[in-house]
Design a protein around this motif. Structure first.
Motif, PDB file in Angstrom:
ATOM      1  N   LEU A   1       0.854  -1.173   0.000  1.00  0.00           N
ATOM      2  CA  LEU A   1       0.000   0.000   0.000  1.00  0.00           C
ATOM      3  C   LEU A   1       0.897   1.231   0.000  1.00  0.00           C
ATOM      4  CD1 LEU A   1      -2.590  -1.058   2.742  1.00  0.00           C
ATOM      5  CD2 LEU A   1      -2.926  -1.071   0.259  1.00  0.00           C
TER       6      LEU A   1
ATOM      7  N   MET B   1       1.718   5.297   1.006  1.00  0.00           N
ATOM      8  CA  MET B   1       1.526   6.264   2.094  1.00  0.00           C
ATOM      9  C   MET B   1       2.279   7.544   1.751  1.00  0.00           C
ATOM     10  SD  MET B   1       4.092   4.789   5.045  1.00  0.00           S
ATOM     11  CE  MET B   1       4.286   6.323   5.923  1.00  0.00           C
TER      12      MET B   1
ATOM     13  N   LEU C   1       4.121  -0.818   3.468  1.00  0.00           N
ATOM     14  CA  LEU C   1       3.704   0.546   3.153  1.00  0.00           C
ATOM     15  C   LEU C   1       4.886   1.274   2.550  1.00  0.00           C
ATOM     16  CD1 LEU C   1       1.664   0.997   6.361  1.00  0.00           C
ATOM     17  CD2 LEU C   1       0.758   1.357   4.089  1.00  0.00           C
TER      18      LEU C   1
ATOM     19  N   SER D   1      -1.762   9.187  -3.498  1.00  0.00           N
ATOM     20  CA  SER D   1      -3.209   9.179  -3.634  1.00  0.00           C
ATOM     21  C   SER D   1      -3.701   7.866  -3.017  1.00  0.00           C
ATOM     22  CB  SER D   1      -3.592   9.253  -5.112  1.00  0.00           C
ATOM     23  OG  SER D   1      -4.985   9.250  -5.253  1.00  0.00           O
ATOM     24  N   PRO D   2      -4.646   7.911  -2.071  1.00  0.00           N
ATOM     25  CA  PRO D   2      -5.062   6.680  -1.387  1.00  0.00           C
ATOM     26  C   PRO D   2      -5.816   5.724  -2.304  1.00  0.00           C
ATOM     27  CG  PRO D   2      -6.469   8.504  -0.734  1.00  0.00           C
ATOM     28  CD  PRO D   2      -5.365   9.087  -1.579  1.00  0.00           C
ATOM     29  N   ALA D   3      -5.724   4.439  -1.980  1.00  0.00           N
ATOM     30  CA  ALA D   3      -6.490   3.407  -2.677  1.00  0.00           C
ATOM     31  C   ALA D   3      -7.880   3.359  -2.041  1.00  0.00           C
ATOM     32  CB  ALA D   3      -5.795   2.057  -2.556  1.00  0.00           C
ATOM     33  N   LYS D   4      -8.870   3.864  -2.742  1.00  0.00           N
ATOM     34  CA  LYS D   4     -10.220   3.948  -2.179  1.00  0.00           C
ATOM     35  C   LYS D   4     -11.094   2.767  -2.578  1.00  0.00           C
ATOM     36  CE  LYS D   4     -10.213   8.848  -1.488  1.00  0.00           C
ATOM     37  NZ  LYS D   4     -10.559   9.066  -0.115  1.00  0.00           N
TER      38      LYS D   4
ATOM     39  N   HIS E   1      -8.147  -2.891  -2.233  1.00  0.00           N
ATOM     40  CA  HIS E   1      -7.916  -3.010  -0.793  1.00  0.00           C
ATOM     41  C   HIS E   1      -7.512  -4.430  -0.425  1.00  0.00           C
ATOM     42  CE1 HIS E   1     -12.073  -4.349  -1.432  1.00  0.00           C
ATOM     43  NE2 HIS E   1     -11.844  -5.179  -0.417  1.00  0.00           N
TER      44      HIS E   1
ATOM     45  N   SER F   1     -10.753   2.969   6.831  1.00  0.00           N
ATOM     46  CA  SER F   1      -9.660   3.612   6.097  1.00  0.00           C
ATOM     47  C   SER F   1      -8.485   3.792   7.043  1.00  0.00           C
ATOM     48  CB  SER F   1     -10.086   4.980   5.556  1.00  0.00           C
ATOM     49  OG  SER F   1     -11.066   4.811   4.559  1.00  0.00           O
ATOM     50  N   ASP F   2      -7.280   3.500   6.544  1.00  0.00           N
ATOM     51  CA  ASP F   2      -6.086   3.726   7.354  1.00  0.00           C
ATOM     52  C   ASP F   2      -5.850   5.232   7.484  1.00  0.00           C
ATOM     53  OD1 ASP F   2      -4.701   4.589   5.044  1.00  0.00           O
ATOM     54  OD2 ASP F   2      -3.363   2.858   4.988  1.00  0.00           O
TER      55      ASP F   2
ATOM     56  N   ASN G   1      -6.390   4.796   2.680  1.00  0.00           N
ATOM     57  CA  ASN G   1      -6.427   3.507   2.004  1.00  0.00           C
ATOM     58  C   ASN G   1      -7.540   2.649   2.605  1.00  0.00           C
ATOM     59  OD1 ASN G   1      -4.091   3.816   0.282  1.00  0.00           O
ATOM     60  ND2 ASN G   1      -2.844   3.601   2.125  1.00  0.00           N
ATOM     61  N   ARG G   2      -8.311   2.010   1.762  1.00  0.00           N
ATOM     62  CA  ARG G   2      -9.426   1.163   2.204  1.00  0.00           C
ATOM     63  C   ARG G   2      -8.905  -0.192   2.687  1.00  0.00           C
ATOM     64  NH1 ARG G   2     -14.312  -0.854  -1.756  1.00  0.00           N
ATOM     65  NH2 ARG G   2     -15.856  -1.143  -0.121  1.00  0.00           N
TER      66      ARG G   2
END
Length: 120
Positions: free
Chosen positions: A11, A13, A57, A64-67, A70, A107-108, A112-113
């Motif tokens: 993921l 960060m 991470l 850009s977060p993974a929405k 996951h 969400s972290d 991130n989902r």
């Protein structure tokens, strides 16, 4: 040839947010931080693992977060973990039922989902 397993999930960060990652992944989810190899540690980020689960991470300059994409993590006590996350300011939410599982999403600290799943 066939896929025979998974080593880890990566993921992203933002730069400089390792302490937030530790608080969430280690402090709340109970994964243990493991040392990154020295040649990778210089890049920032952190790695966590427990019970065969490995989450890496990695720092992304243009984060850009993974929405939608996951990891789905199997947990042993979803109600207690959800209550802990909610109390720590990480609200969990339900989604469509999935046969054989109770599940929630969270969400972290970076958006991130994460899916949390308990086998029924």
């Amino acid at each position: 040839m066939a896929v025979v397993g998974m080593d880890h999930i990566q993921l992203a960060m933002p730069v400089g947010r390792e302490n937030a990652a530790r608080g969430f992944y280690e402090g709340l989810l109970g994964l243990k931080e493991v040392a990154k190899p020295p040649h990778l540690a210089a890049r920032g980020g952190c790695w966590f693992e427990a019970n065969g689960v490995r989450i890496h991470l990695g720092v992304e300059d243009d984060f850009s977060p993974a929405k939608k994409a996951h990891p789905g993590l199997i947990v042993s006590d979803l109600p207690s973990l959800a209550a802990l996350l909610d109390a720590a300011g990480f609200p969990t939410s339900a989604d469509q039922p999935l046969e054989g599982y109770d599940r929630r999403y969270v969400s972290d600290p970076f958006g991130n989902r994460i899916e949390l799943m308990q086998v029924k």
